[in-house]
Write a protein that holds these residues in place. Sequence first.
Motif, short mmCIF file in Angstrom:
data_model
loop_
_atom_site.label_atom_id
_atom_site.label_comp_id
_atom_site.label_asym_id
_atom_site.label_seq_id
_atom_site.Cartn_x
_atom_site.Cartn_y
_atom_site.Cartn_z
N ASP A 59 36.36 -18.92 79.12
CA ASP A 59 36.15 -19.71 77.91
C ASP A 59 37.52 -19.10 77.00
O ASP A 59 37.63 -19.95 76.02
CB ASP A 59 34.81 -19.35 77.35
CG ASP A 59 33.83 -19.95 78.09
OD1 ASP A 59 33.94 -20.58 78.98
OD2 ASP A 59 32.81 -19.43 77.96
N GLY A 60 38.29 -18.20 77.42
CA GLY A 60 39.27 -17.63 76.26
C GLY A 60 38.52 -17.13 74.91
O GLY A 60 39.08 -17.08 74.12
N ALA A 61 37.15 -17.03 74.98
CA ALA A 61 36.25 -16.37 73.84
C ALA A 61 35.22 -15.46 74.58
O ALA A 61 34.44 -15.98 75.37
CB ALA A 61 35.78 -17.57 73.08
N GLN A 62 34.88 -14.54 73.76
CA GLN A 62 33.82 -13.57 74.29
C GLN A 62 32.29 -14.44 74.48
O GLN A 62 31.96 -15.15 73.56
CB GLN A 62 33.67 -12.39 73.17
CG GLN A 62 34.66 -11.47 73.45
CD GLN A 62 33.90 -10.31 72.90
OE1 GLN A 62 33.69 -10.14 71.42
NE2 GLN A 62 33.96 -8.98 73.38
N ALA A 63 31.97 -14.20 75.66
CA ALA A 63 30.37 -14.73 75.91
C ALA A 63 29.51 -13.87 74.89
O ALA A 63 29.95 -12.86 74.28
CB ALA A 63 30.33 -14.44 77.19
N ILE A 64 28.24 -14.76 74.75
CA ILE A 64 27.27 -14.09 73.76
C ILE A 64 26.29 -13.62 74.73
O ILE A 64 25.81 -14.51 75.61
CB ILE A 64 27.16 -14.94 72.61
CG1 ILE A 64 27.92 -15.14 71.79
CG2 ILE A 64 25.86 -14.18 71.85
CD1 ILE A 64 27.83 -16.15 70.72
N VAL A 65 25.95 -12.42 74.64
CA VAL A 65 24.61 -12.15 75.42
C VAL A 65 23.58 -11.80 74.74
O VAL A 65 23.32 -11.07 73.70
CB VAL A 65 24.86 -10.65 76.33
CG1 VAL A 65 23.79 -10.00 76.89
CG2 VAL A 65 26.05 -11.17 77.29
N PHE A 66 22.38 -12.48 74.98
CA PHE A 66 20.97 -12.27 74.42
C PHE A 66 20.15 -11.76 75.41
O PHE A 66 20.04 -12.09 76.12
CB PHE A 66 20.43 -13.65 74.02
CG PHE A 66 21.13 -14.57 72.82
CD1 PHE A 66 21.23 -13.83 71.39
CD2 PHE A 66 21.68 -15.41 73.20
CE1 PHE A 66 21.88 -14.54 70.36
CE2 PHE A 66 22.70 -16.09 72.24
CZ PHE A 66 22.68 -15.75 70.84
N ALA A 67 19.76 -10.49 75.10
CA ALA A 67 19.10 -9.83 76.14
C ALA A 67 17.68 -9.02 75.45
O ALA A 67 17.45 -9.00 74.53
CB ALA A 67 20.06 -8.40 76.77
N THR A 68 16.96 -8.78 76.42
CA THR A 68 15.57 -8.01 76.38
C THR A 68 15.66 -7.11 77.54
O THR A 68 15.21 -7.55 78.68
CB THR A 68 14.39 -8.89 76.11
OG1 THR A 68 14.33 -9.90 77.05
CG2 THR A 68 14.21 -9.52 74.73
N ILE A 69 15.92 -5.85 77.39
CA ILE A 69 16.16 -5.10 78.49
C ILE A 69 15.32 -3.81 77.96
O ILE A 69 15.60 -3.00 77.12
CB ILE A 69 17.60 -4.62 78.85
CG1 ILE A 69 18.20 -6.04 79.52
CG2 ILE A 69 17.62 -3.54 79.99
CD1 ILE A 69 19.62 -6.07 79.49
N VAL A 70 14.44 -3.38 78.74
CA VAL A 70 13.55 -2.27 78.49
C VAL A 70 14.11 -0.97 79.27
O VAL A 70 14.28 -0.13 78.78
CB VAL A 70 12.04 -2.40 79.33
CG1 VAL A 70 11.34 -1.13 78.91
CG2 VAL A 70 11.31 -3.75 78.22
N ASP A 71 14.74 -1.38 80.41
CA ASP A 71 15.07 0.05 81.36
C ASP A 71 16.35 0.55 80.96
O ASP A 71 17.23 -0.45 80.44
CB ASP A 71 15.16 -0.44 82.62
CG ASP A 71 15.73 0.48 83.65
OD1 ASP A 71 14.84 1.43 84.26
OD2 ASP A 71 16.85 0.91 83.56
N ARG A 72 16.42 1.93 80.48
CA ARG A 72 17.57 2.25 79.82
C ARG A 72 18.95 2.26 80.47
O ARG A 72 19.96 1.79 79.88
CB ARG A 72 17.41 3.95 79.52
CG ARG A 72 18.09 4.42 78.31
CD ARG A 72 17.57 5.83 78.06
NE ARG A 72 16.30 5.97 78.05
CZ ARG A 72 15.57 6.37 76.59
NH1 ARG A 72 16.43 6.50 75.77
NH2 ARG A 72 14.40 6.20 76.50
N THR A 73 18.71 2.43 81.98
CA THR A 73 20.06 2.53 82.83
C THR A 73 20.50 1.14 82.79
O THR A 73 21.77 0.73 82.65
CB THR A 73 19.74 2.82 83.98
OG1 THR A 73 19.05 4.06 84.01
CG2 THR A 73 20.81 3.27 84.98
N ILE A 74 19.80 0.13 82.93
CA ILE A 74 20.06 -1.34 83.00
C ILE A 74 20.83 -1.66 81.69
O ILE A 74 21.71 -2.40 81.80
CB ILE A 74 18.94 -2.34 83.23
CG1 ILE A 74 18.01 -1.67 84.59
CG2 ILE A 74 19.18 -3.72 83.33
CD1 ILE A 74 18.79 -2.15 85.82
#
Lengths: 274, 274
Positions: A59-74
């Motif tokens: 895209d030539g532009a940063q993607a946006i990540v919407f996350a819900t991640i419980v596990d710390r390592t992940i």
Amino acid sequence: MGRTAFIISDRTGITAEMLGHSLMTQFPLQFEQVTLPFVDTPDKARDAVRLVNEATLRDGAQAIVFATIVDRTIGEIIATANAVSIDFFRSFIGQLEDTLGLEASAEVGAVHPATDSHQYETRIEAINYSLANDDGARVRDYDKADIILVGVSRSGKTPTCLYLAMQFGLKAANYPFTEDNFSDTDQLTLPKELRPHRNKLFGLTIEAERLHAIRNERRANSRYSSRNTCYQEVRDLEALFVRERIPHISTTQRSIEELATKIIQESGVQRHLA
Amino acid sequence: MGRTAFIISDRTGITAEMLGHSLMTQFPLQFEQVTLPFVDTPDKARDAVRLVNEATLRDGAQAIVFATIVDRTIGEIIATANAVSIDFFRSFIGQLEDTLGLEASAEVGAVHPATDSHQYETRIEAINYSLANDDGARVRDYDKADIILVGVSRSGKTPTCLYLAMQFGLKAANYPFTEDNFSDTDQLTLPKELRPHRNKLFGLTIEAERLHAIRNERRANSRYSSRNTCYQEVRDLEALFVRERIPHISTTQRSIEELATKIIQESGVQRHLA
């Protein structure tokens, strides 16, 4: 300039998606959306990071990540992606740990097991009840109802009942006012099946013009869908709601979620799922 | 020490509640929960703040506020409460504005109107389809299905179909394998109604012991609910899934949301609601 929005979760990602949508609709942009649920191993997390980085490059532009991640390592792996990262879960866990003076368990889907199984059954029972008591098919179980929605045909009763059952565990019956209820000469009265349950009734109404459009798609050029019938039914039923002091709400321009939440708020019915 | 958790939103609060629950279940505490939806005027916001402050005083410990507030003014009022405030929406809007180089519209429920009305209809149509094609009641419309869930009676097909329709706009039919399908002597085969739609089939299975418990609640001490019948039906159907290479998933210990999301992921079916 197109951007890609990723929904990443070690569970279903449904809440991340809903919140991500709310945020994205605040901006006049189109996002290409990629949903990655059940990212629950380091390998899957690294695969996700790779996809995000590829999108940013493409895209030539940063993607946006919407996350819900419980596990710390992940969570730590996902955070290495070349993207604007918003984790609706991890962003706040530290703040809560400090406030509560406790460490989070960091277990995916951690729940109080007893409650959970009970809640599951409450929910299934409510769904089954609402299906069995849909559209006035059965009125003898109205004494078991938490709420009974009343309205003309196609005013949105069924989806609203199903949502009330699914999300809030409510036994939601519904009763349609049909041709048989309306008369050209007599004033509309509360059907005798409904009288013993007045305190559970909640009315749904709808703009007559919208009703006409909906019914026309279903049965074009019929008496049922005619503008005249729609206007008359809506007017007579709204008058009945007022006369009988039945709380009511218009379904026009409201989502199923809004209707369900408003109905709970205005009826004061107790939810069975917290 | 009891604490109160408030869910406050200028919309339904459903996402705030879901995320708030995820966060709370990470801690071994019981929270008293108060949900305040549609806090959409400064007056309502001040009322909410008053309730929060009272809870903090009463509990002797700061209340926790989980919020999704789009309107800036409302957000600022809520932020004045004596509480640990977590706004899943406002926390990130600034970051997104910076990244995108655009100002957020800050309109409650801002959506692209055309999309929204289209999405609404997609959703209602999917719900109606799934209701009409529940439990093998009608098989002639299977060509319109996005997916057809197959499984024994009480394996969780109906709620999963309804969720697929409601959340993802999928036309989800379901077909039950009943007594008539199973035989003591012949190997179970794919019913002829299903054969033309093989590529849409997705199997639900369930632990036989759990199935026995569920059926027993419904029809105790019957052939239908007997341990023997349950074990046989589950075993034969799972063998059919394997023989016919029908993807399948166990519903035991999975929420409706998890099932729906996994089914989409593993079947590769295209969602109609983003």
